[in-house]
Design an enzyme around this catalytic site. Structure first.
Site, PDB file in Angstrom:
ATOM      1  N   PHE A  50       0.039   5.601   6.906  1.00 42.83           N
ATOM      2  CA  PHE A  50       0.935   5.979   6.007  1.00 42.83           C
ATOM      3  C   PHE A  50       1.692   4.356   5.200  1.00 42.83           C
ATOM      4  O   PHE A  50       1.351   3.890   5.326  1.00 42.83           O
ATOM      5  CB  PHE A  50       1.657   6.754   6.742  1.00 42.83           C
ATOM      6  CG  PHE A  50       1.571   7.695   7.036  1.00 42.83           C
ATOM      7  CD1 PHE A  50       0.603   8.990   6.316  1.00 42.83           C
ATOM      8  CD2 PHE A  50       1.336   8.196   8.090  1.00 42.83           C
ATOM      9  CE1 PHE A  50       0.134   9.995   7.008  1.00 42.83           C
ATOM     10  CE2 PHE A  50       1.283   9.038   8.880  1.00 42.83           C
ATOM     11  CZ  PHE A  50       0.491   9.461   8.363  1.00 42.83           C
ATOM     12  N   GLY A  51       2.561   4.173   4.629  1.00 43.20           N
ATOM     13  CA  GLY A  51       3.295   3.355   3.228  1.00 43.20           C
ATOM     14  C   GLY A  51       3.252   2.566   4.134  1.00 43.20           C
ATOM     15  O   GLY A  51       3.701   1.644   5.372  1.00 43.20           O
ATOM     16  N   SER A  52       2.203   0.770   3.971  1.00 43.36           N
ATOM     17  CA  SER A  52       2.850  -0.227   4.821  1.00 43.36           C
ATOM     18  C   SER A  52       2.537  -1.819   3.903  1.00 43.36           C
ATOM     19  O   SER A  52       2.325  -1.038   2.032  1.00 43.36           O
ATOM     20  CB  SER A  52       1.796  -0.071   5.647  1.00 43.36           C
ATOM     21  OG  SER A  52       0.637   0.537   5.465  1.00 43.36           O
ATOM     22  N   ARG A  53       2.715  -2.435   4.447  1.00 49.69           N
ATOM     23  CA  ARG A  53       2.396  -3.529   3.645  1.00 49.69           C
ATOM     24  C   ARG A  53       0.635  -4.602   4.089  1.00 49.69           C
ATOM     25  O   ARG A  53       1.006  -4.323   5.707  1.00 49.69           O
ATOM     26  CB  ARG A  53       3.375  -4.264   3.526  1.00 49.69           C
ATOM     27  CG  ARG A  53       3.052  -5.439   3.242  1.00 49.69           C
ATOM     28  CD  ARG A  53       4.539  -6.214   2.478  1.00 49.69           C
ATOM     29  NE  ARG A  53       5.013  -7.559   2.518  1.00 49.69           N
ATOM     30  CZ  ARG A  53       5.885  -8.274   1.719  1.00 49.69           C
ATOM     31  NH1 ARG A  53       6.889  -7.065   1.523  1.00 49.69           N
ATOM     32  NH2 ARG A  53       6.265  -9.447   1.429  1.00 49.69           N
ATOM     33  N   MET A  98       0.935  -1.139   0.409  1.00 50.28           N
ATOM     34  CA  MET A  98      -0.152   0.143  -0.014  1.00 50.28           C
ATOM     35  C   MET A  98       0.724   0.833  -0.548  1.00 50.28           C
ATOM     36  O   MET A  98       1.836   1.652   1.032  1.00 50.28           O
ATOM     37  CB  MET A  98      -0.898  -0.028   0.960  1.00 50.28           C
ATOM     38  CG  MET A  98      -1.976  -0.928   1.355  1.00 50.28           C
ATOM     39  SD  MET A  98      -2.705  -1.439   2.716  1.00 50.28           S
ATOM     40  CE  MET A  98      -1.467  -2.052   3.621  1.00 50.28           C
TER      41      MET A  98
END
Length: 228
Positions: free
Chosen positions: A184-187, A97
């Site tokens: 925020f940005g991650s997986r 993401m």
């Protein structure tokens, strides 16, 4: 005449939106062009914390994407040890993401939360495969009505510093139901039985709560795709 529905915002984002709004006012007092940069940041923050409704397929054997993002990797791996699901390898689908994706996570199946587990760790770039092992994570063991267990793992990234999980052990989740988010940005990784048919294709974009990414109880081969 159609009316555009208002943007639903997660409560977790209100503080951040307020902070960015105050920063924008301060920047306007310094210079107008800086103020407009602040306005853009406010808009991005509102967009990031959006929480749109989704239409979830109700076929019992479908595995629905738990997150918006891009299918990064499809491989075999053992689930996180803290979930106590054994050492047998499972099919793992990894969804990355970016900071522009909706970060609300949804249950991929209808089932019971058997176990939740948090593991502190590093904040490596979530696009790296080793982030599944090394990064901070929150894991769920879900079991459907047929007794099939799967794992869903929220993984912090380079920018993400907070994993939020709203569900608890013993709770029954519907497919597509919201269970948490990552700021925020991650997986998100999902672990499935080894004989599961994989519908997801690396590079494919998914919509959390809507896109089928796998299928249980079928002898059909994995779906293939190609770039065009």
């Amino acid at each position: 005449m159609s009316i555009i529905p208002p943007i639903k915002i997660r409560p977790e984002g209100r503080l951040f939106i307020t902070i960015f709004f105050v920063i924008a006012i301060i920047l306007f007092n310094l210079a107008q062009f800086l103020g407009w940069i602040g306005v853009i940041l406010v808009g991005w923050c509102i967009y990031f914390f959006r929480d749109p409704d989704r239409v979830t397929p109700k076929e019992p054997n479908l595995i629905i994407s738990p997150a918006d993002g891009v299918i990064q990797l499809v491989t075999n791996s053992t689930p996180p040890a803290e979930l106590e699901m054994g050492h047998t390898q499972m099919r793992r689908i990894s969804i990355f993401m970016s900071v522009f994706d909706c970060h609300v996570n949804r249950s991929p199946i209808e089932g019971k939360v058997i176990k939740t587990a948090y593991k502190p760790g590093k904040f490596l770039n979530a696009s790296l495969d080793k982030s599944s092992e090394d990064n901070e994570r929150q894991s769920l063991n879900l079991q459907n009505q047929d007794g099939v267990n799967i794992a869903v793992v929220q993984i912090a990234g380079l920018i993400a510093r907070r994993i939020i999980c709203w569900t608890k052990e013993g709770r029954q989740l519907r497919a597509g139901e919201r269970f948490g988010m990552i700021r925020f940005g991650s997986r998100v990784d999902i672990y499935l039985p080894i004989k599961t048919r994989i519908l997801a294709i690396p590079g494919q974009r998914t919509i959390g709560g809507e896109t089928p990414i796998a299928q249980l109880k079928t002898r059909q081969k994995d779906r293939k795709g190609e770039w065009r």
